[in-house]
Design an enzyme around this catalytic site. Structure first.
Site, PDB file in Angstrom:
ATOM      1  N   ASP A  57     -11.497   0.108  -1.961  1.00  0.00           N
ATOM      2  CA  ASP A  57     -10.060   0.203  -1.949  1.00  0.00           C
ATOM      3  C   ASP A  57      -9.402   0.602  -0.510  1.00  0.00           C
ATOM      4  OD1 ASP A  57      -7.543  -0.111  -2.518  1.00  0.00           O
ATOM      5  OD2 ASP A  57      -7.368   1.168  -4.351  1.00  0.00           O
ATOM      6  N   GLN A 111      -6.441  -4.929   3.490  1.00  0.00           N
ATOM      7  CA  GLN A 111      -6.850  -4.234   2.280  1.00  0.00           C
ATOM      8  C   GLN A 111      -7.929  -4.886   1.539  1.00  0.00           C
ATOM      9  OE1 GLN A 111      -5.818  -0.974   2.120  1.00  0.00           O
ATOM     10  NE2 GLN A 111      -6.752  -0.219   0.383  1.00  0.00           N
ATOM     11  N   HIS A 151      -0.465  -9.696  -3.289  1.00  0.00           N
ATOM     12  CA  HIS A 151      -1.421  -8.914  -4.072  1.00  0.00           C
ATOM     13  C   HIS A 151      -2.131 -10.207  -5.370  1.00  0.00           C
ATOM     14  CE1 HIS A 151      -3.471  -5.616  -5.612  1.00  0.00           C
ATOM     15  NE2 HIS A 151      -2.595  -4.633  -5.242  1.00  0.00           N
ATOM     16  N   GLU A 162      -5.839  -7.957   0.742  1.00  0.00           N
ATOM     17  CA  GLU A 162      -4.412  -8.009   1.292  1.00  0.00           C
ATOM     18  C   GLU A 162      -4.243  -7.804   2.700  1.00  0.00           C
ATOM     19  OE1 GLU A 162      -2.902  -4.771  -1.800  1.00  0.00           O
ATOM     20  OE2 GLU A 162      -5.006  -5.058  -2.301  1.00  0.00           O
ATOM     21  N   HIS A 174       3.267  -0.019  -2.944  1.00  0.00           N
ATOM     22  CA  HIS A 174       3.511  -1.340  -2.994  1.00  0.00           C
ATOM     23  C   HIS A 174       5.277  -1.225  -3.385  1.00  0.00           C
ATOM     24  CE1 HIS A 174      -0.276  -2.432  -2.672  1.00  0.00           C
ATOM     25  NE2 HIS A 174      -0.521  -2.413  -3.947  1.00  0.00           N
ATOM     26  N   ASN A 192       0.904  -1.066   0.069  1.00  0.00           N
ATOM     27  CA  ASN A 192       0.129   0.021   0.059  1.00  0.00           C
ATOM     28  C   ASN A 192       0.883   1.560   0.219  1.00  0.00           C
ATOM     29  OD1 ASN A 192      -2.274   1.949   0.601  1.00  0.00           O
ATOM     30  ND2 ASN A 192      -3.259  -0.110   0.248  1.00  0.00           N
ATOM     31  N   ARG A 193       0.381   2.532   0.277  1.00  0.00           N
ATOM     32  CA  ARG A 193       0.988   3.729   0.020  1.00  0.00           C
ATOM     33  C   ARG A 193       1.603   4.317   1.250  1.00  0.00           C
ATOM     34  NH1 ARG A 193      -3.517   2.900  -2.733  1.00  0.00           N
ATOM     35  NH2 ARG A 193      -3.686   3.527  -5.006  1.00  0.00           N
TER      36      ARG A 193
END
Lengths: 369, 369
Positions: A265, A304, A193, A332, A122, A96-97
């Site tokens: 998301d 996620q 993922h 995830e 990622h 993720n971010r």
């Protein structure tokens, strides 16, 4: 003796198996290859050491018909060239971010490779999904992947020695264990993922799937999908999956979180199971037609749920079907997005001498009526 | 030579100093005593090893008049008998509340001593505030307190070897460092429960003090003051202290959080300072009359701001004044309440081989006009 239902083994129409020869390639001086795990019930996972990607995953339905339930390709080159960078891949160093592609440790700032506007997604463009792992198969149900990520790869500090183990056991569980050690303080958040469609990859939608998520709370995001730092209740939002809901039921909601996410998301804060030596139940999802069911268990505090919002139909998959908008989903397991910059979230810091160890289980069965 | 302002040293009217002889007592086979720290500017802290309590703290105002700014008593017996259990005390093993007085580690449930309805508060009735610490004074500005909390004391697992060091340095900072190690996995959250009134202890209110807290978010609680698990913005709530506000300005708000807390009694999620080798700025508070100012810096992710809502006037303090409702405040640096049961909060787990180490600084100065 009559053939009982359990003895039959059928592949669904259109399913083909990947050929190892289509995955042999030299990348970065290492050999990419395809590895096959199979359990005694006929479940089968094909995994390449390029990005540690699950290439195919055969799982039976209510009639013991096996279908391939993960998106992907039957050649390594298609994986490399795909518009969708993450099909089936291991994700690291940070799933993720991370906002503004930066964090600080002990007063030192680390700038990561941004690949999502100003943010790191990622692990950056050269993340674990795009590296070649060393592979070893101690037995026909186990694949051990190792990768040494050098200091400052994609901007992350520390030489990170990483091992990911896939086991396809006879309880019809795909178990993914993540282990890492570092020689400098760093942040880490590994996940898988895999994109699933329990009706078979290439089916047109996952909005008919029923999903349950064991989470009373989620971490809301801003328009750039970076967490605001809040933890909010799912109650009275389209993110309330505490009981089964069809994924598509509230997909058109104008709730700001659904607008920001272009659908689902979001990171869910998993409820504790009050039994911390067992993995936590995270989610359960089933396809109402085939009745294939997948449960997710994990040691991670978050998950996620991604509803395939960025799929466009441009990519054509293993059986020639386009991967349409919202035709596959991801669950995830993870620490929360942007944790290095979010003081209120569980820490993702890994120190020298510590061992990073997390486990996630995807368990397959048939949903009873 | 004329006497400059800096050379003068005056005690405010009514201030007296504690006598060591009033703190000598044998408790649990250990000797309780009083220890005095003094810096070169005349700031002075008297601390007893009973609960590691700050007994008095002399700090100058704009005219260099020193007043005692912490609540408490001038005899050990009054501390022991007080209705208010926590005046000046070190708090452990777990500051603030643990819901249902229980948590689980590795599948094992630990039942704590409940002392706040069904919940555990501040480590339980026999917490660190009520134990006798071993004391050592390596120099006149330092007090080192050690305590070995045995396995299952108040229900917490592990033998916990704890050291708390008070330093009153020449930058007019009272530095409190907390260190601990355990031989079994346990939860820990140490803090100081000093109650301040910058106009001098026994003054009638702190609602006229101006307070700033470096927090965009807080952790809301339910009616029993247990966190809901959420992290919410302070914006548009009476908990928004991102700029200076008088404490009393919004004290009558009917915001549910103010109703539940009976005023201010909330954990703030401190904003990161983006320089993690320095302590984080947590809060600043000053009395507009004396202009005594206190800043708080900490390595902790959270801070409880408590507005003295449970004080009733029944307790009479060091100079004979009753400790009225909201006549003192606490800024308790900490991990978040109930973290052992809150999967979305930063972890308070301490493992064998790890070192727990946190630092909080209370820095005193005079607010410029």
């Amino acid at each position: 003796m009559a053939c009982s239902k359990d003895d039959s083994f059928k592949l669904a129409d259109g399913v083909t198996l990947p050929l190892a020869e289509n995955f042999v390639k030299d990348i970065d001086g290492k050999t990419v290859s395809l590895y096959t795990l199979q359990n005694q019930h006929g479940l089968r996972a094909d995994i390449t050491n390029y990005g540690g990607r699950i290439v195919s995953l055969l799982v039976p339905d209510k009639d013991n018909v096996f279908d391939d339930i993960v998106t992907g390709y039957h050649t390594i080159d298609e994986f490399i060239q795909s518009e969708e960078a993450y099909f089936g891949a291991l994700i690291g160093r940070y799933g993720n971010r991370i906002g503004q592609a930066r964090f600080e440790i002990d007063g030192e700032e680390y700038e990561l490779n941004a690949n999502n506007g100003p943010n790191s997604l990622h692990g950056g463009p050269g993340g674990f999904h795009n590296v070649v792992w060393d592979a070893e198969q101690p037995d026909g149900q186990t694949l051990v992947l190792t990768y040494l990520s050098p200091h400052l790869e994609e901007g992350f500090p520390g030489n990170l020695q990483t091992t990911v183990t896939y086991v396809l056991n006879d309880d019809n569980e795909l178990v993914i264990s993540y282990h890492a050690e570092t020689d400098r303080a760093t942040h880490i958040n590994l996940t898988s993922h895999a994109f699933f469609n329990l009706a078979g990859e290439g089916s047109s939608t996952i909005n008919d799937h029923f999903l349950r998520i064991n989470a009373d709370h989620f971490t809301p995001v801003d328009e750039s999908l970076i967490p605001t730092g809040e933890i909010q209740p799912v109650e009275n939002t389209p993110l309330d999956f505490r009981e089964y809901h069809q994924i598509g039921e509230r997909i058109q909601s104008d709730h700001p979180q659904m607008v920001y996410g272009n659908g689902y998301d979001h990171n869910f804060v998993l409820n504790p199971n009050n039994n911390s030596d067992e993995l936590n139940f995270a989610a359960s999802v089933y396809d109402p037609v085939s009745r294939r069911k997948m449960e997710v268990y994990t040691s991670e505090p978050g998950m996620q749920f991604y509803g395939g919002n960025f799929l466009s139909g441009n990519e054509v998959g293993k059986r020639g079907e386009p991967y349409l908008h919202r035709s596959s989903f991801c669950l995830e397991t993870q620490h929360f997005p942007d944790s290095p910059n979010q003081p209120g979230f569980p820490s993702t810091l890994l120190l020298p001498g510590e061992e990073y160890y997390t486990t996630t289980v995807y368990k397959f069965s048939v949903k009873s009526d």
